[in-house]
Scaffold this active site. Structure first.
Site: not given
Length: 254
Positions: A147, A160
């Site tokens: 990500s 995350y």
């Protein structure tokens, strides 16, 4: 003949979104694709239908990935399917895509949320790779979906971001160990992609415009943008690239 003809690929979390697009693209390039899904049987069948009606080859694998103890059963399913198709029980391409997002800041993140995110984005990929390695031949490919949150500070996605950073470290570390077998391992780091996971970022014209503005191309990424990069990393053309994170953000926050 497709660039992946004769190859077998496993894509985790392939029932929807980025995973579905990756499975479709690898199949279009000639790979036999194992479509892994955790719970959405209907969506996985839709992915399978899309691939087979386009002339590709695929099958579905159902396995929860919340516990590494379930991983051997996943590979047993894979072996059973390959044997039934008179295919070698080898795995040429592993794409670790399965995941989810739990928002949280330094003030709101719970230990449970942290454990869940670290588990699915770092722990499970580690053991998926560990159990896959005896099946991966020389010249194999491992591709991890990371990500942009590891590069662009995202305070509302603290745990995350940490989990994806751990995944990138796993990739970088394993590249050196797997090099002698000519197995490459790389990360792809998307930003905002138009999937159900990000629906809240594009479900109104105002929100869609604000999200698109993060990219220098002034658009939201499409799952096929990530699938095309995955296909390159899965191919022979990427043979000189390993241990890297490919920024696939459309120039987000340059």
């Amino acid at each position: 003949m497709g660039s992946l003809e004769g190859k077998t690929a496993l894509v985790t979390g392939a029932s929807r979104g980025i995973g579905r697009a990756i499975a479709q693209r690898l199949a279009a390039d000639g790979a036999l694709v194992a479509i892994h899904y955790g719970s959405n049987h209907t969506a996985a069948k839709e992915t399978l239908h899309d691939i087979t009606t386009s002339g590709g080859r695929a099958f579905t694998l159902h396995a929860p990935l919340g516990d590494p103890e379930h991983i051997p059963a996943l590979y047993q399913q894979l072996d059973t399917h390959l044997t039934s198709l008179n295919q070698p029980t080898t795995l040429d391409i592993l794409v670790n895509n399965a995941g989810f997002h739990i928002p949280g800041t330094i003030h709101t993140t719970t230990s449970h949320d942290f454990d869940e995110l670290i588990n699915i984005h770092a722990r499970i990929p580690l053991f998926l790779i560990q159990h896959a390695l005896p099946r991966i031949p020389q010249g194999g490919r491992i591709i991890n979906i990371s990500s942009a949150a590891t590069r662009v500070a995202h305070p509302t996605a603290l745990a995350y971001s940490m989990a994806k950073a751990a995944l990138e470290t796993l990739t970088h570390t394993l590249a050196k160990e797997l090099g002698p077998q000519h197995i490459t391992i790389n990360n792809i780091a998307p930003a905002f992609i138009k999937t159900d996971l990000n629906r809240h970022r594009w479900d109104t014209p105002t929100q869609a415009a604000a999200t698109a503005a993060h990219s220098t191309f002034n658009r939201i990424g499409d799952p096929t943008d990530i699938a095309d990069i995955t296909a390159f990393l899965a191919s022979h053309n990427s043979r000189w690239i390993t241990g890297q994170t490919i920024d696939a953000t459309g120039g987000t926050h340059l």
